[in-house]
Design a protein around this motif. Structure first.
Motif, PDB file in Angstrom:
ATOM      1  N   LEU A   5       0.698  -1.442  -0.049  1.00  0.00           N
ATOM      2  CA  LEU A   5       0.012   0.053  -0.003  1.00  0.00           C
ATOM      3  C   LEU A   5       0.856   1.098  -0.019  1.00  0.00           C
ATOM      4  CD1 LEU A   5      -2.873  -0.918   2.542  1.00  0.00           C
ATOM      5  CD2 LEU A   5      -2.725  -1.224   0.065  1.00  0.00           C
ATOM      6  N   HIS A   6       2.088   1.291   0.018  1.00  0.00           N
ATOM      7  CA  HIS A   6       3.053   2.193   0.090  1.00  0.00           C
ATOM      8  C   HIS A   6       3.750   2.570  -0.964  1.00  0.00           C
ATOM      9  CE1 HIS A   6       5.592   5.117   3.053  1.00  0.00           C
ATOM     10  NE2 HIS A   6       5.386   5.539   1.663  1.00  0.00           N
ATOM     11  N   MET A   7       3.300   3.366  -2.037  1.00  0.00           N
ATOM     12  CA  MET A   7       4.026   3.539  -3.354  1.00  0.00           C
ATOM     13  C   MET A   7       4.114   4.874  -3.921  1.00  0.00           C
ATOM     14  SD  MET A   7       2.940   0.490  -5.492  1.00  0.00           S
ATOM     15  CE  MET A   7       3.317  -0.664  -4.542  1.00  0.00           C
ATOM     16  N   ASN A  37       1.072   8.810  -2.973  1.00  0.00           N
ATOM     17  CA  ASN A  37       1.964   9.761  -3.127  1.00  0.00           C
ATOM     18  C   ASN A  37       1.871  10.776  -2.017  1.00  0.00           C
ATOM     19  OD1 ASN A  37       3.271   9.487  -5.765  1.00  0.00           O
ATOM     20  ND2 ASN A  37       1.235   9.194  -6.618  1.00  0.00           N
ATOM     21  N   HIS A  38       2.987  11.526  -2.075  1.00  0.00           N
ATOM     22  CA  HIS A  38       3.196  12.505  -0.975  1.00  0.00           C
ATOM     23  C   HIS A  38       2.253  13.579  -0.762  1.00  0.00           C
ATOM     24  CE1 HIS A  38       7.048  11.162   0.815  1.00  0.00           C
ATOM     25  NE2 HIS A  38       7.363  10.963  -0.490  1.00  0.00           N
ATOM     26  N   PHE A  39       1.562  13.927   0.291  1.00  0.00           N
ATOM     27  CA  PHE A  39       0.555  15.023   0.328  1.00  0.00           C
ATOM     28  C   PHE A  39       1.169  15.922   1.550  1.00  0.00           C
ATOM     29  CE2 PHE A  39      -3.153  16.713   2.460  1.00  0.00           C
ATOM     30  CZ  PHE A  39      -4.107  16.930   1.763  1.00  0.00           C
ATOM     31  N   MET A  97      -2.585   8.181   0.100  1.00  0.00           N
ATOM     32  CA  MET A  97      -1.694   9.096   0.333  1.00  0.00           C
ATOM     33  C   MET A  97      -0.737   9.048   1.376  1.00  0.00           C
ATOM     34  SD  MET A  97      -4.683  11.924   1.507  1.00  0.00           S
ATOM     35  CE  MET A  97      -5.518  12.174   0.215  1.00  0.00           C
ATOM     36  N   GLU A  98       0.523   9.550   1.395  1.00  0.00           N
ATOM     37  CA  GLU A  98       1.322   9.661   2.395  1.00  0.00           C
ATOM     38  C   GLU A  98       1.380  11.167   3.014  1.00  0.00           C
ATOM     39  OE1 GLU A  98       5.322   8.597   1.616  1.00  0.00           O
ATOM     40  OE2 GLU A  98       5.946   8.531   3.900  1.00  0.00           O
ATOM     41  N   VAL A  99       0.532  11.484   4.199  1.00  0.00           N
ATOM     42  CA  VAL A  99       0.582  12.753   4.634  1.00  0.00           C
ATOM     43  C   VAL A  99       1.471  13.145   5.634  1.00  0.00           C
ATOM     44  CG1 VAL A  99      -1.337  14.403   5.666  1.00  0.00           C
ATOM     45  CG2 VAL A  99      -2.132  12.343   3.974  1.00  0.00           C
ATOM     46  N   ALA A 127       5.856  11.836   9.096  1.00  0.00           N
ATOM     47  CA  ALA A 127       6.667  13.281   9.622  1.00  0.00           C
ATOM     48  C   ALA A 127       8.032  13.271   8.997  1.00  0.00           C
ATOM     49  CB  ALA A 127       6.763  13.167  11.210  1.00  0.00           C
ATOM     50  N   HIS A 128       7.916  13.718   7.812  1.00  0.00           N
ATOM     51  CA  HIS A 128       9.438  14.049   7.222  1.00  0.00           C
ATOM     52  C   HIS A 128       9.849  15.549   7.629  1.00  0.00           C
ATOM     53  CE1 HIS A 128       7.002  11.670   4.309  1.00  0.00           C
ATOM     54  NE2 HIS A 128       7.982  10.833   4.344  1.00  0.00           N
ATOM     55  N   LEU A 129       8.906  16.081   7.720  1.00  0.00           N
ATOM     56  CA  LEU A 129       9.317  17.713   8.143  1.00  0.00           C
ATOM     57  C   LEU A 129       9.095  17.810   9.583  1.00  0.00           C
ATOM     58  CD1 LEU A 129       7.615  19.336   5.077  1.00  0.00           C
ATOM     59  CD2 LEU A 129       9.790  18.175   5.256  1.00  0.00           C
ATOM     60  N   ALA A 174       3.808   5.663   8.814  1.00  0.00           N
ATOM     61  CA  ALA A 174       5.199   5.552   8.221  1.00  0.00           C
ATOM     62  C   ALA A 174       6.251   5.305   8.844  1.00  0.00           C
ATOM     63  CB  ALA A 174       5.296   6.209   6.757  1.00  0.00           C
ATOM     64  N   HIS A 175       7.335   4.593   8.434  1.00  0.00           N
ATOM     65  CA  HIS A 175       8.668   4.767   8.963  1.00  0.00           C
ATOM     66  C   HIS A 175       8.938   5.502  10.055  1.00  0.00           C
ATOM     67  CE1 HIS A 175       8.255   8.269   6.590  1.00  0.00           C
ATOM     68  NE2 HIS A 175       8.289   7.777   5.597  1.00  0.00           N
ATOM     69  N   LEU A 176       8.573   4.781  11.133  1.00  0.00           N
ATOM     70  CA  LEU A 176       8.528   5.207  12.467  1.00  0.00           C
ATOM     71  C   LEU A 176       9.530   6.008  13.089  1.00  0.00           C
ATOM     72  CD1 LEU A 176       5.678   5.468  14.097  1.00  0.00           C
ATOM     73  CD2 LEU A 176       6.451   3.782  15.661  1.00  0.00           C
ATOM     74  N   ASP A 243       6.722  -1.473   1.002  1.00  0.00           N
ATOM     75  CA  ASP A 243       8.037  -1.312   0.339  1.00  0.00           C
ATOM     76  C   ASP A 243       8.351   0.073   0.099  1.00  0.00           C
ATOM     77  OD1 ASP A 243       6.478  -0.772  -1.915  1.00  0.00           O
ATOM     78  OD2 ASP A 243       6.287  -3.086  -2.363  1.00  0.00           O
ATOM     79  N   ASP A 244       7.543   1.041  -0.023  1.00  0.00           N
ATOM     80  CA  ASP A 244       7.770   2.408   0.010  1.00  0.00           C
ATOM     81  C   ASP A 244       8.546   2.676  -1.262  1.00  0.00           C
ATOM     82  OD1 ASP A 244       7.766   5.167   0.120  1.00  0.00           O
ATOM     83  OD2 ASP A 244       9.005   5.069   2.289  1.00  0.00           O
ATOM     84  N   ALA A 245       8.040   1.764  -2.309  1.00  0.00           N
ATOM     85  CA  ALA A 245       8.399   1.662  -4.036  1.00  0.00           C
ATOM     86  C   ALA A 245       8.203   3.226  -4.532  1.00  0.00           C
ATOM     87  CB  ALA A 245       7.758   0.610  -4.364  1.00  0.00           C
TER      88      ALA A 245
END
Ligand SMILES: [Zn+2]
Ligand SMILES: [Zn+2]
Length: 274
Positions: A5-7, A37-39, A97-99, A127-129, A174-176, A243-245
């Protein structure tokens, strides 16, 4: 686990189209695939370092200054996904979506408004930011900072993950332990923070992904680390493998290793998405 589910796809920061990702997932035997996709919406996003990198790298579409802008990107994407789903009835294709979560009223209102329009099948929290000194920074910016500043970043990071989990907005997180990407947060002193984040996911009935994009030669493990998997087990939080493909060749990468971890830690898997 027969779903992934993560791509990410073309038009954002992926390298292949939705159709190409679907075909590869089918070849690998998946019966369900989700495009996430990134949101990322923040009024200050275009003043950040990572934005100028993204312009040079040709993937600045992952960043939006406001919710109307992100809507312009996701409406055609979801339309495309639905169209491809109609043409491929043998495989389930979901709109995700990856928010990036921001804990303020304005963001939350905007998010709610846009979710009513897009109505995604599932939402990944990330939390990328992280805010620091009134600035938006990302994981890579923390690498060169001094130790004291890195600790503030890490605290802000874990608080953000906890708040995101508590919001109850996300199907899974995601990716804790993302900061380990730049070798940060491995110290045992961060375990309390990790545990609080896991507990928050447990309280809101969420799930956590085992993200296989992080397998490095010097550290053969996914996100999250073994010590967090132990916490996940104790808190009865379900997991799923991602897989975060960003291209077809990443689909299903290291899923065998992740399956082994699920068995070893006796973790429960996510069977149904919201
Ligand atoms: Zn991510
Ligand atoms: Zn991702």
């Amino acid at each position: 686990m027969k779903y992934t589910l993560h791509m990410h796809t073309i038009g954002f920061d992926g390298r292949n189209s939705v159709a190409e990702m679907v075909n590869r997932a089918r070849e690998l035997g998946f019966d369900t695939i989700g495009i996430s996709n990134h949101f990322i919406v923040n009024p200050d996003i275009k003043n950040t370092k990572m934005y100028s990198y993204s312009v040079r790298g040709g993937y600045s579409n992952i960043y939006s200054e406001n919710f109307d802008e992100v809507l312009m990107r996701f409406v055609p994407l979801y339309y495309e996904i639905e169209h491809i789903a109609e043409q491929n009835p043998d495989i389930k294709i979901l709109r995700g979506m990856e928010v990036d979560f921001f804990n303020n009223t304005k963001w939350l209102h905007g998010f709610e408004r846009v979710m009513q329009i897009l109505n995604p099948d599932y939402i990944i929290g990330a939390a990328h930011l992280v805010e620091y000194n009134g600035m938006l920074t990302n994981t890579h910016d923390w690498k060169k900072a001094d130790k004291q500043t890195q600790d503030i970043f890490l605290k802000n990071y874990w608080n953000k993950v906890k708040n995101a989990a508590e919001s109850g907005l996300f199907t899974f997180m995601a990716h804790l332990d993302l900061p380990k990407k730049v070798n940060l947060g491995r110290d045992e002193k961060w375990m309390d923070y990790e545990n609080r984040a896991v507990e928050s996911v447990a309280h809101t009935g969420g799930a956590i992904e085992i993200n296989t994009s992080f397998y490095r030669s010097y550290l053969y493990e996914p996100y999250p680390s073994n010590r967090i998997l132990e916490m996940i087990k104790n808190a009865n939080v379900p997991v799923l493998i991602s897989d975060d493909a960003h291209e077809v060749k990443n689909i299903g990468r290291h899923f065998d290793m992740a399956h082994q971890l699920i068995t070893n830690f006796h973790l429960q898997t996510l069977n149904k998405i919201k």
